[in-house]
Design an enzyme around this catalytic site. Structure first.
Site, short mmCIF file in Angstrom:
data_model
loop_
_atom_site.label_atom_id
_atom_site.label_comp_id
_atom_site.label_asym_id
_atom_site.label_seq_id
_atom_site.Cartn_x
_atom_site.Cartn_y
_atom_site.Cartn_z
N ASP A 139 0.85 -1.19 0.00
CA ASP A 139 0.00 0.00 0.00
C ASP A 139 0.89 1.24 0.00
OD1 ASP A 139 -2.37 1.43 0.00
OD2 ASP A 139 -2.52 1.47 2.18
N HIS A 146 -3.84 13.97 0.12
CA HIS A 146 -4.09 13.14 1.30
C HIS A 146 -2.95 13.27 2.32
CE1 HIS A 146 -5.18 9.79 3.87
NE2 HIS A 146 -4.01 9.23 3.64
N GLU A 212 -10.57 3.88 3.20
CA GLU A 212 -9.67 4.67 2.36
C GLU A 212 -9.98 4.36 0.90
OE1 GLU A 212 -5.61 3.90 3.62
OE2 GLU A 212 -5.75 5.44 5.18
N GLU A 214 -9.03 3.98 -2.68
CA GLU A 214 -7.76 3.77 -3.38
C GLU A 214 -8.02 3.06 -4.71
OE1 GLU A 214 -4.46 2.41 -1.08
OE2 GLU A 214 -5.27 3.18 0.81
N ASP A 246 -9.19 0.39 1.51
CA ASP A 246 -8.20 -0.01 2.52
C ASP A 246 -8.75 0.40 3.89
OD1 ASP A 246 -5.85 -0.76 3.77
OD2 ASP A 246 -4.91 1.18 3.43
N ARG A 250 -8.36 3.89 12.91
CA ARG A 250 -7.51 5.06 13.18
C ARG A 250 -6.99 5.12 14.62
NH1 ARG A 250 -6.08 6.18 8.18
NH2 ARG A 250 -7.85 6.70 6.87
N GLN A 253 -4.31 2.54 15.00
CA GLN A 253 -3.15 3.00 14.22
C GLN A 253 -2.32 4.03 14.99
OE1 GLN A 253 -4.35 4.52 10.38
NE2 GLN A 253 -2.28 4.92 9.69
N LYS A 266 -4.51 -2.05 9.99
CA LYS A 266 -4.75 -2.20 8.55
C LYS A 266 -4.91 -3.65 8.12
CE LYS A 266 -3.70 2.14 7.20
NZ LYS A 266 -4.48 2.95 6.26
N THR A 270 -9.07 -5.69 3.52
CA THR A 270 -8.94 -4.76 2.40
C THR A 270 -9.88 -5.28 1.32
OG1 THR A 270 -6.61 -4.43 2.96
CG2 THR A 270 -7.31 -3.72 0.77
N GLU A 383 -10.48 12.59 6.90
CA GLU A 383 -10.35 13.90 6.23
C GLU A 383 -11.70 14.56 6.02
OE1 GLU A 383 -7.96 11.46 3.38
OE2 GLU A 383 -7.23 13.44 2.81
MN MN Z 1 -4.10 2.94 2.53
#
Ligand code: MN
Length: 438
Positions: A139, A146, A212, A214, A246, A250, A253, A266, A270, A383
Site C-alpha cells: 500500500d 491526502h 480509504e 484507493e 483499505d 484510526r 493505528q 490495517k 482490504t 479527512e
Molecule cells: Mn491505505
C-alpha cells in the site's frame, strides 16, 4: 490507438453500447465467477460485457479450437493467476479475440444460440469471487492532497509533508491474506488504543473505523529476484486495475504505528472490486503525472513514465442501516479523480523493486488514499470529517464522524470523456459488522 479501443466498435449485445454502461466492448475486464447456486469449486474466468458475464472457460475452446488447450489452462481456473503469469503477449491475444467475437461485424457467437445460452450469463445470476490469489500486497501513500491533509491534522500545518515525501513513493508491505472481494462483510476490529496518551492503553472494539478510497494494480510475470524493474518498462508488468477500500482503524493505528508503521490497524480487511480492468482499455485516458515548479527533481530510477496517470473519476457512497431500511439512496460523500496522484504506478513499481525485490503474478499494489484539493473530494472519513471536528449529517438525521456498525461503503470508478467509451470499474462495496469478542 490500440485496435480494441476504437470508439466506433459496437457490440451485438445492445446493452453494452449504452453510454452509461461500465462494461462496453472497449473495456473487457476479467473476473472470477460462479453461477448462483453452484459450488465455489466451480470458479472460472469470465469477461464483463454489458450486464452479462461471458464464460471464457466455455467460449474459448468453442471459438478458438486452434488454441483450446490455452483456454483450459487459463480460464478453467479458480483465479486469474495463470492468466496473469502468461504475460503481455497472451493478454493481448485474448483481448483481441474476445473483442472480435463480440463485435456487430462478427456472427460466430451472435448467431450460435445454443452456445450463447451456455456462455453468456446475466450478471444477476452470477456470484463474483476474489479474482486473484494475492501473494503480496503493498500500500502506497501517493496522493499529495491526502498526505498533506494528514500531515496538517497530526503534525505541523505549515510543514505537512515529511522531508522524504517528494523524493520517493512512501509505502508499506500490507497483509494479503485478508484482501476480500466486494460484498464481503467486515467485522469491526478489536485492538489496543490509547486515546488520551495515558500511561497504559485500553483494549476493545475500534472506535474510529474508517475507509480509504484507493485504486490498485495487479501484476503479471514479474522480475527475477535481484533485478529491478525499469520505470520506463514498468507498465509491461501490469495487467490491470481494481478499486480498493483499505479499511483502517484510526485509533489503533495512532497507538501502534511508531516506529514501524501500520500493522493491525490495517491488517483485518482490504476490499477490492471483482473486475480487473486491463490497462490497455484505459490507454485513451492516460494523462501526465502532475509536477509544479518548485517540486524537486527525482532520482534517475524514478525519472520516467511521466504519462502514466489516469483520468479516472471516483466516488464514495455511504448508506447506514436506517437509510437502507427507509430506502434512502447512499449519500455521496466524496467525488474526485485519480489523475492528481503525485507518484504513478510505474514509479511505484520501480521504487519497490529498486532493491531487487521481486514481483510475482497476482501481487496487489494500492495507490494510497486518493484525495482531491476540495473538501468534497477527500478520500477518508478522517479527512471528510477533519478528525471528527466536522461531522456528516445523513438523510436520516444521523451523524457520522467515523463508521458505525451496519454502514455500507460503496466506491465506484469510471473513465469517461466526450467521444470516448466509458471504461467503468463497477464497484467495491462493504458493510461494517459488529466486533467479535472484545
Ligand atoms: Mn491505505
Amino acid at each position: 490507438m490500440i485496435e480494441t479501443n476504437d470508439p466506433n466498435l459496437r457490440c451485438w449485445l445492445d446493452e453494452a453500447n449504452d453510454a452509461a454502461c461500465d462494461f462496453p466492448i472497449q473495456n473487457l475486464p476479467l473476473g472470477v465467477f460462479t453461477r448462483r447456486g453452484e459450488d465455489t469449486d466451480r470458479r472460472r474466468v469470465g469477461v464483463a460485457i454489458g450486464r452479462h458475464v461471458l464464460d471464457l472457460s466455455i467460449a474459448w475452446p468453442e471459438l478458438c479450437p486452434d488454441l483450446a488447450g490455452l483456454g483450459a489452462s487459463l480460464f478453467s481456473q479458480p483465479t486469474l493467476n495463470p492468466f496473469l503469469a502468461s504475460g503481455r503477449r497472451t493478454w493481448t491475444l485474448v483481448r483481441n479475440r474476445v473483442s472480435r467475437w463480440l463485435r456487430t461485424t462478427s456472427a460466430e457467437l451472435r448467431d450460435n444460440g445454443e452456445l450463447r445460452v451456455r456462455c453468456l450469463i446475466p450478471m444477476s445470476e452470477t456470484v463474483m469471487h476474489l479474482p486473484v490469489e494475492i501473494g503480496d500486497y503493498t500500500d502506497f501513500y501517493s496522493s499529495k492532497e491526502h498526505a498533506t491533509n494528514v500531515g496538517m491534522m497530526f503534525r505541523d500545518p505549515s510543514n505537512a509533508l515529511l522531508p522524504n515525501w517528494k523524493h520517493l513513493p512512501v509505502g508499506y508491505h500490507g497483509r494479503a491474506s485478508s484482501v476480500v472481494v466486494s460484498g464481503t462483510g467486515v467485522h469491526r476490529p478489536c485492538g489496543q488504543t490509547n486515546p488520551e496518551d495515558a500511561p497504559a492503553p485500553n483494549f476493545g472494539p475500534c472506535r474510529l473505523l474508517d475507509f480509504e478510497l484507493e485504486v490498485g494494480f495487479i501484476t503479471g510475470p514479474g522480475n527475477e529476484l535481484g533485478r529491478p524493474i525499469d520505470v520506463n518498462h514498468a507498465h509491461e508488468h501490469i495487467f490491470g486495475m481494481v478499486l480498493v477500500n483499505d479499511w483502517s482503524a484510526r485509533d489503533i493505528q495512532k497507538w501502534e504505528y511508531v516506529p514501524l508503521g501500520p500493522f493491525t490497524a490495517k491488517n483485518f480487511a482490504t476490499s477490492i472490486s471483482p473486475w480487473v480492468v486491463p490497462i490497455d482499455a484505459l490507454d485513451p485516458y492516460r494523462v501526465r503525472t502532475p509536477r509544479t515548479e518548485g517540486d524537486p527533481p527525482v532520482q534517475k530510477y524514478l525519472d520516467g513514465a511521466w504519462d502514466w496517470n489516469f483520468d479516472l473519476n471516483l466516488q464514495v457512497g455511504l448508506q447506514s442501516t436506517q437509510m437502507r431500511e427507509r430506502g434512502d439512496a447512499p449519500a455521496i460523500i466524496s467525488r474526485n479523480n485519480f489523475s492528481l496522484m503525485y507518484w504513478n504506478m510505474c514509479q511505484q513499481l520501480a521504487h519497490q523493486t529498486i532493491t531487487g525485490c521481486n514481483v510475482r503474478p497476482g501481487d496487489l499494489y494500492a495507490s494510497g488514499t486518493v484525495s482531491g484539493t476540495t473538501p468534497d473530494s477527500r478520500g477518508s472519513m478522517l479527512e471528510i470529517c477533519w478528525k471528527g471536528t466536522q461531522p456528516l449529517t445523513l438523510s436520516t438525521g444521523e451523524q457520522r464522524k467515523f463508521l458505525a456498525d451496519g454502514d455500507t461503503i460503496i466506491m465506484t470508478g469510471a473513465c469517461h470523456r466526450p467521444g470516448l467509451p466509458r471504461i467503468g470499474f463497477g464497484e467495491v462495496r462493504g458493510t461494517i459488522l459488529p466486533a467479535i469478542g472484545g
